[in-house]
Design an enzyme around this catalytic site. Sequence first.
Site, short mmCIF file in Angstrom:
data_model
loop_
_atom_site.label_atom_id
_atom_site.label_comp_id
_atom_site.label_asym_id
_atom_site.label_seq_id
_atom_site.Cartn_x
_atom_site.Cartn_y
_atom_site.Cartn_z
N ASP A 177 0.76 -1.25 0.00
CA ASP A 177 0.00 0.00 0.00
C ASP A 177 0.79 1.30 0.00
OD1 ASP A 177 -1.77 -2.05 0.37
OD2 ASP A 177 -2.85 -1.14 2.02
N GLU B 164 0.89 -9.54 11.39
CA GLU B 164 0.72 -9.06 10.02
C GLU B 164 2.09 -8.81 9.37
OE1 GLU B 164 -1.55 -5.46 9.76
OE2 GLU B 164 -1.80 -5.61 7.58
C1 GLC Z 1 -3.19 -4.40 3.45
C2 GLC Z 1 -2.04 -4.94 2.62
C3 GLC Z 1 -2.59 -5.84 1.54
C4 GLC Z 1 -3.45 -6.92 2.16
C5 GLC Z 1 -4.49 -6.36 3.13
C6 GLC Z 1 -5.16 -7.42 3.96
O1 GLC Z 1 -4.04 -3.60 2.72
O2 GLC Z 1 -1.28 -3.93 2.07
O3 GLC Z 1 -1.56 -6.40 0.77
O4 GLC Z 1 -4.07 -7.64 1.18
O5 GLC Z 1 -3.87 -5.47 4.02
O6 GLC Z 1 -4.22 -8.19 4.65
#
Ligand code: GLC
Length: 433
Positions: free
Chosen positions: A167, A397
């Site tokens: 992101d 995460e």
């Molecule tokens: C964030 C990450 C993305 C992922 C999402 C859910 O937006 O950047 O890659 O898919 O979280 O984990």
Amino acid sequence: MNTRRQDQDLDSVARAILAGNDRGGFTIPTAGLYPFQWNWDSALTALGIATYDLDRAWREIETLFLGQWDDGMVPHIVFHLEDPGYFPGPEHWGVDHRPRTSGYSQPPVVASVVRRLLERGANAAAEARAGALVARIDRWHEWFFRYRRDPATGAVTIAHPWESGRDNLPDWDAPMAAVDSSVGDPVRRNDLEHVEAAQRPSQDDYARYMALVGFGRDRNWEPSAIGAESPFRVSDPGMTAILLRAERDLLELADRLALTDRIPAIRSRVGSLERGLEGLWSEEAGAYCSRDLRTGKVAGEVNSATFLAFYAGLGEGPRADRLRHHFDRIADRVRFTVPSYDPAEARFEPRRYWRGPTWIVINRLIAMGLEESGDGQRSERIRRDSAALIGKAGFREYYDPLTGDGCGGDSFSWTAAMWLDWAGRGSDGAPDD
Ligand code: GLC
């Protein structure tokens, strides 16, 4: 570092996380922070589920495709259920589809996952499921080819940072600076109820993300308008490598399932993406680099997706040597490979989303590519680092690559899945001794 006993305990914790995040046919990334079905999370999570329930793993992918649009696009979020706690929810996207979805896509790892599911257990029923998915995946890949391609290089482009799956990578800063931050829906930072602000994108990042959501919604999500006119259009070596790999895996699937009419188109896309990835090579940086389509400016810095070129099939040669050199330089600066952004750069932040932390899923893809390229040593370093992170901080995460501290959300599905599928296994597929 891990004993077999500890590994077995982690196996059961990982399964319990996946069971706890199961919402009936799909798995959410983590409760609270991400309460819906996310595209590449689900696909990679299916690899973990497949280690103990292959039928449920297939279903994970099939449920994701309930969100597929008529034009072939598979969105990055499918809102199968209601959860007013998430921002931006379906009302901000304004997409006319049931189930409700977001309006941008995400890294297309599904074909590669389906290939592995079929390899795990091939029988007539699995082949029928794979065949139905191949047709749908083919339409999605075709969508990238039509609407997300850099005309100059043939590489894959993104029209929103969320589309890259990484992101707030520093590569997007300059192109995002050109996006008017005042025009989007007002930002509500629900994410900060779950994770501290220093580990998340900034308020200004969010304002621009919402401007791009509004841009798509105002054009009724017309893909050619977005592909050609979005104020944010960047070619991304990460997406290009992932799609190239996915096309190769789709080709293999089509061949195996005797879907011969699909083969010429897929083969031609493979060739085009190979040229596309090479078109992003920067001799100066010694790496594949993102390029802002609006200005032609090349980012010129190294991030974790740089090393996905091996996953896309890069063989031996001077380019591979230069990438390995970057890898070693970066690996020497951190305790836990692979940081999402080059620690030698001023914008490196070890705990802030995609500006430095280590993600186990990206590690898995990089390690797989390195191993296939014959580089067992680097790939094993990544696997051991990943196992050590999970052993130390649990199924988070992402992680600080310097200290190994866990960051972001907890009880995270794709981290648990990557443990079961890979990080918790020795090279022989058995748990570490
Ligand atoms: C964030 C990450 C993305 C992922 C999402 C859910 O937006 O950047 O890659 O898919 O979280 O984990």
